[in-house]
Design an enzyme around this catalytic site. Structure first.
Site, short mmCIF file in Angstrom:
data_model
loop_
_atom_site.label_atom_id
_atom_site.label_comp_id
_atom_site.label_asym_id
_atom_site.label_seq_id
_atom_site.Cartn_x
_atom_site.Cartn_y
_atom_site.Cartn_z
N HIS A 4 0.87 -1.18 0.00
CA HIS A 4 0.00 0.00 0.00
C HIS A 4 0.91 1.24 0.00
O HIS A 4 1.88 1.29 0.75
CB HIS A 4 -0.86 -0.04 1.27
CG HIS A 4 -1.99 0.92 1.31
ND1 HIS A 4 -1.82 2.28 1.30
CD2 HIS A 4 -3.33 0.72 1.40
CE1 HIS A 4 -3.00 2.87 1.37
NE2 HIS A 4 -3.94 1.95 1.42
N ARG A 38 -6.96 10.09 -0.03
CA ARG A 38 -6.72 10.50 -1.42
C ARG A 38 -8.03 10.53 -2.19
O ARG A 38 -8.29 11.45 -2.97
CB ARG A 38 -5.73 9.55 -2.10
CG ARG A 38 -4.29 9.83 -1.72
CD ARG A 38 -3.36 8.78 -2.30
NE ARG A 38 -3.39 7.55 -1.53
CZ ARG A 38 -3.43 6.32 -2.03
NH1 ARG A 38 -3.45 6.16 -3.33
NH2 ARG A 38 -3.45 5.27 -1.26
C1 SIN Z 1 -8.22 -1.45 1.58
O1 SIN Z 1 -7.25 -2.10 1.96
O2 SIN Z 1 -9.06 -1.91 0.79
C2 SIN Z 1 -8.43 -0.04 2.01
C3 SIN Z 1 -7.35 0.38 2.91
C4 SIN Z 1 -7.31 1.85 2.97
O3 SIN Z 1 -8.07 2.41 3.75
O4 SIN Z 1 -6.51 2.46 2.28
#
Ligand code: SIN
Ligand code: FAD
Length: 485
Positions: free
Chosen positions: A259, A282
């Site tokens: 991420h 974002r």
């Molecule tokens: C996710 O992992 O689907 C969302 C995580 C986030 O809040 O960026």
């Protein structure tokens, strides 16, 4: 990394059979709720002292399309998921591709029912919808501005419902160490509580989550190149090998999601487990800046893409961990749309409120350029077309901004046990293993190379409920009236 290291008091054996659910995150709780609602007794085992797994941490929301909250037509959810699954999807054999397609179809088509179920039957507020990375339309649902984050509200509501059922028993601090198979059928599990081993008999739903926190263990084994990154997950091993032990096949184990935005906390930059800067920051309008104050990417691209650009362009942060120096910036409009998230980040010191004057001329120029794009005065050089609730149009020295340092973090494991759209775990020949189902992050094949934001909670609800229904029917046939009665 051992999966079982807890030492609670011993638990008495349970003589009669139940459906056994392993893991108390959203996948396990969804299965357990569907089972008890059909009058099937459930024992849910979790190795952790508290229920909720990673699901309770979920911060951006759950995908659904179309739903009563989702504005506009959206026929693209299936296609966006295929696109995000990338070459792992397109490069697979015909047979494998058919299975992947059926999983994607089940999860995208099942998304409306999943959101309806959570809202109407479980009682969760999912009324806000945001557009996140890799999505062509807004479709990630969370609660209203002042409510709890989505993971906590969904898990809390499901647990509350289950706690009221005499058919449900939750046993925490209980680590499953073996899956029991007799005459080709799964008939129970062995688990460890404290220093004691216990056996429980019944069909099994595995919902034990992923391994993105096991940096020194499974991550290093499958992706040595990712060793040294921090993670949003606790440092625990995955339990996939227990299923391999009874003939399940694993797929895509090297597909590990990084991420782009974990918070780099100035008070403890060396923390290996980071708070996530939710993608919704974002999605609601936030931008990413390099050390020179400039934007460098379409922030609404897939996580895989944004991460790749960061690791290729940003300066590294000194220290033992592999980290990069990136700033996340929100205006007042974006921040207000995520009020309760922002209060938490500000309270934790992960973000701070400041003014454009304090951030200097380079950042001011960048933000004015972005504001011009948002207000349609110019086209974005990176191709961004969705701006959430960004409001700032004319940047002044006193204009308010919220900023925090972020860095890429291990977040999710796309790989896991091969399963089908009935949540049945498949063996090496592609045949279902009788008496065994799986749902959630422990499974593999659905997301391919990159999971879309919001699709993990969704897969947990969709496949968890399917697993619950399938296990209920099996239990009735095999345990109430059949050979195991
Ligand atoms: C996710 O992992 O689907 C969302 C995580 C986030 O809040 O960026
Ligand atoms: P989990 O919720 O992780 O639960 C698995 C449980 O199994 C754990 O409690 C674990 O202790 C237990 N377990 C494991 N092995 C054993 C064993 N051998 N014996 C007994 N118990 C065992 N996804 C989204 O879609 N939207 C979001 O907004 C979002 N935000 C996120 C934010 C953060 C910070 C993180 C970390 C993840 C986020 N995700 C999000 C991803 C998503 O939360 C998880 O992938 C998903 O919840 C996994 O659910 P699960 O039920 O499969 O597993």
């Amino acid at each position: 990394m051992s999966t079982c290291t807890l030492h609670p008091p011993p638990i008495q054996p349970t003589p009669q059979s139940h459906v056994l659910v392993i893991g108390s995150g959203l996948a396990g709780l969804s299965a357990a709720t569907n089972l008890t609602s059909q009058n099937i007794p459930v024992i849910l085992l979790d190795r952790a002292p508290k229920p909720g797994g990673n699901s309770i941490k979920a911060s951006s929301g759950i995908n659904g399309s179309p739903t009563r909250f989702q504005p506009g037509p959206d026929g693209e959810f299936y296609n966006d998921t295929v696109k995000s699954a990338g070459v792992v999807f397109s490069g697979s054999t015909l047979k494998e591709r058919e299975l992947r397609e059926s999983l994607i179809a089940t999860v995208t088509r099942g998304s409306k029912d999943a959101v309806d179920w959570l809202v109407d039957e479980v009682g969760v507020d999912l009324s806000q919808v945001a557009q996140l990375g890799g999505h062509s339309f807004p479709r990630t649902h969370r609660g209203g501005k002042s409510g709890k984050p989505p993971g906590a509200s969904i898990v809390g509501a499901l647990l509350e419902g289950l706690d009221g059922s005499s058919l449900f028993e939750l046993r925490t601090n209980c680590c499953v160490t073996r899956v029991l198979k007799e005459a080709e059928e799964i008939v129970g599990v062995e688990y460890v509580a404290g220093d004691e081993k216990h056996i429980l008999r019944g069909p099994v739903v595995f919902a034990s989550g992923g391994f993105a926190g096991d940096v020194r263990g499974m991550v290093s084994e499958y992706r040595p190149d990712l060793a040294g990154l921090p993670s949003t997950n606790e440092a625990r091993g995955g339990s996939q090998s227990l299923l391999e032990g009874v003939g399940a096949k694993l797929v895509d184990m090297d597909q590990i999601q990084v991420h782009p935005t974990g918070f780099l906390d100035g008070k403890d930059e060396s923390a290996t487990v980071k708070f996530l800067a939710a993608e919704a920051l974002r999605g609601e309008g936030g931008i990413l800046l390099l050390g020179d104050g400039k934007r460098f990417v379409n922030e609404m691209e897939t996580r895989e893409h944004v991460t790749d650009v960061i690791t290729g362009s940003a300066t590294t942060v000194e220290g033992e961990l592999r980290q990069w120096d990136v700033t996340l910036l929100l205006d007042e409009g974006a921040a207000a749309a995520l009020d309760s998230h922002m209060q938490f980040y500000l309270w934790k010191g992960l973000m701070r409120k400041t003014t454009m004057g304090d951030l200097g001329q380079a950042v001011t120029d960048t933000v004015q350029g972005y504001a011009d794009v948002v207000s349609g005065r110019k086209k974005d050089e990176f191709g961004r077309a969705a701006f959430g609730n960004w409001m700032l149009s004319e940047v002044q020295p006193e204009s308010v901004a919220y900023v925090g340092k972020v860095t890429p973090v291990l977040h999710f494991t796309m790989g896991g046990v091969i399963f089908n759209s009935h949540s049945q775990v498949l063996d090496g020949q592609g045949e279902p293993i009788p008496g065994l189902w799986a749902a959630g992050e422990v499974t593999g094949g659905l997301h391919g190379q990159n999971r879309l934001a919001g699709s993990s909670l969704l897969e947990c609800a969709v496949f968890g409920r399917i697993a619950g229904n399938e296990a209920a029917a099996f239990y009735q046939q095999h345990y109430l009236f059949g050979s195991n009665a």
